[in-house]
Enzyme design. Sequence first.
Site, PDB file in Angstrom:
ATOM      1  N   LYS A 193      26.524  57.243   2.249  1.00 27.99           N
ATOM      2  CA  LYS A 193      26.597  58.636   2.720  1.00 27.99           C
ATOM      3  C   LYS A 193      27.901  59.304   2.251  1.00 27.99           C
ATOM      4  CE  LYS A 193      26.140  57.600   7.142  1.00 27.99           C
ATOM      5  NZ  LYS A 193      25.989  56.127   7.155  1.00 27.99           N
ATOM      6  N   ARG A 234      23.946  60.418  15.446  1.00 26.29           N
ATOM      7  CA  ARG A 234      23.673  58.986  15.415  1.00 26.29           C
ATOM      8  C   ARG A 234      22.856  58.518  16.609  1.00 26.29           C
ATOM      9  NH1 ARG A 234      28.297  57.332  11.968  1.00 26.29           N
ATOM     10  NH2 ARG A 234      28.185  55.121  11.608  1.00 26.29           N
ATOM     11  N   ARG A 248      33.716  46.802   0.467  1.00 21.88           N
ATOM     12  CA  ARG A 248      34.573  47.945   0.787  1.00 21.88           C
ATOM     13  C   ARG A 248      35.763  47.490   1.638  1.00 21.88           C
ATOM     14  NH1 ARG A 248      31.600  52.909   3.683  1.00 21.88           N
ATOM     15  NH2 ARG A 248      32.032  51.857   5.627  1.00 21.88           N
ATOM     16  N   ARG A 298      39.774  49.364   5.926  1.00 23.47           N
ATOM     17  CA  ARG A 298      39.084  49.679   7.185  1.00 23.47           C
ATOM     18  C   ARG A 298      38.805  48.400   7.949  1.00 23.47           C
ATOM     19  NH1 ARG A 298      34.109  53.811   6.909  1.00 23.47           N
ATOM     20  NH2 ARG A 298      33.567  52.575   8.736  1.00 23.47           N
ATOM     21  N   ARG A 354      27.405  46.722  13.960  1.00 21.84           N
ATOM     22  CA  ARG A 354      27.161  48.130  13.596  1.00 21.84           C
ATOM     23  C   ARG A 354      25.730  48.323  13.126  1.00 21.84           C
ATOM     24  NH1 ARG A 354      31.847  48.389   9.626  1.00 21.84           N
ATOM     25  NH2 ARG A 354      30.942  50.314   8.842  1.00 21.84           N
TER      26      ARG A 354
HETATM   27  P1  ADP Z   1      29.810  53.742   8.682  1.00 22.23           P
HETATM   28  O1  ADP Z   1      28.683  54.697   8.498  1.00 22.23           O
HETATM   29  O2  ADP Z   1      30.175  53.021   7.433  1.00 22.23           O
HETATM   30  O3  ADP Z   1      29.644  52.818   9.854  1.00 22.23           O
HETATM   31  P2  ADP Z   1      31.516  55.827   9.761  1.00 22.23           P
HETATM   32  O4  ADP Z   1      32.818  56.179   9.183  1.00 22.23           O
HETATM   33  O5  ADP Z   1      30.445  56.847   9.721  1.00 22.23           O
HETATM   34  O6  ADP Z   1      31.121  54.520   8.989  1.00 22.23           O
HETATM   35  O7  ADP Z   1      31.706  55.382  11.291  1.00 22.23           O
HETATM   36  C1  ADP Z   1      32.631  54.403  11.697  1.00 22.23           C
HETATM   37  C2  ADP Z   1      32.538  54.199  13.204  1.00 22.23           C
HETATM   38  O8  ADP Z   1      32.877  55.429  13.882  1.00 22.23           O
HETATM   39  C3  ADP Z   1      31.168  53.818  13.756  1.00 22.23           C
HETATM   40  O9  ADP Z   1      30.937  52.426  13.688  1.00 22.23           O
HETATM   41  C4  ADP Z   1      31.278  54.339  15.209  1.00 22.23           C
HETATM   42  O10 ADP Z   1      32.002  53.447  16.010  1.00 22.23           O
HETATM   43  C5  ADP Z   1      32.104  55.601  15.068  1.00 22.23           C
HETATM   44  N1  ADP Z   1      31.251  56.816  14.904  1.00 22.23           N
HETATM   45  C6  ADP Z   1      31.205  57.614  13.794  1.00 22.23           C
HETATM   46  N2  ADP Z   1      30.335  58.622  13.979  1.00 22.23           N
HETATM   47  C7  ADP Z   1      29.786  58.456  15.213  1.00 22.23           C
HETATM   48  C8  ADP Z   1      28.811  59.149  15.983  1.00 22.23           C
HETATM   49  N3  ADP Z   1      28.190  60.245  15.504  1.00 22.23           N
HETATM   50  N4  ADP Z   1      28.501  58.677  17.197  1.00 22.23           N
HETATM   51  C9  ADP Z   1      29.107  57.594  17.704  1.00 22.23           C
HETATM   52  N5  ADP Z   1      30.018  56.882  17.044  1.00 22.23           N
HETATM   53  C10 ADP Z   1      30.373  57.299  15.812  1.00 22.23           C
END
Ligand code: ADP
Length: 192
Positions: free
Chosen positions: A14, A91, A130, A136, A148
């Site tokens: 994404k 999400r 990554r 990260r 996750r």
């Molecule tokens: P990825 O898609 O690789 O898991 P992101 O950077 O989108 O990485 O998200 C990292 C973390 O941030 C998620 O595992 C979650 O804990 C939190 N997070 C991000 N966006 C949301 C959301 N919309 N709702 C709840 N938690 C979120």
Amino acid sequence: MLNIILFGPPGSGKGTQSEGLIKKYALQHLSTGDIFRSEIANQTALGLEAKKFMDKGLLVPDEVVIGMIGSKIDACVEQEVKGFIFDGFPRTIPQAEALDKLMAFKNIPIKIVLSLEVSEEELVKRLLGRGATSGRADDQNEEIIRQRVVEYRSKTEPVAGFYDKQHKLTRVKGEGSVDEIFASLCHAIDSL
Ligand code: ADP
């Protein structure tokens, strides 16, 4: 306004694909993950709250995410953008319902939800790769990564059905070269 949701599991590409789409269609990027990471770096109250969940591979609670995204959209609307690209949001079904209400209220509905489809083994491989370079923490531990993916399957995947019912969902193959996937995404947008 060209408002797009880029949807898919962690590691589906994404962030990478957003970069190209932002440039091509002059969109404003809203990545909840990026916003949380910046809040954590600045040690804000919001960042400290989010970190507790992110470190465990869990979703941040809906009320925290929804409150935050509302103020970010407001700030951008004032700057008159051509459209938003939501990355990593919504999400959960409550987040999707809240976003729909917000966008309906502003009369700028979501036009399309692009779902990147990638197999689980490929996801874990990409995320560990990554983690080796990005720094990260949540990408460096296979257990957290699997958690996750579990969160994604149980809470996030149903969001695809929510938008499918509204005839807004387009599934795109998320495996192949970055350019090939980008071309498929552009094709879906241009066919609107
Ligand atoms: P990825 O898609 O690789 O898991 P992101 O950077 O989108 O990485 O998200 C990292 C973390 O941030 C998620 O595992 C979650 O804990 C939190 N997070 C991000 N966006 C949301 C959301 N919309 N709702 C709840 N938690 C979120």
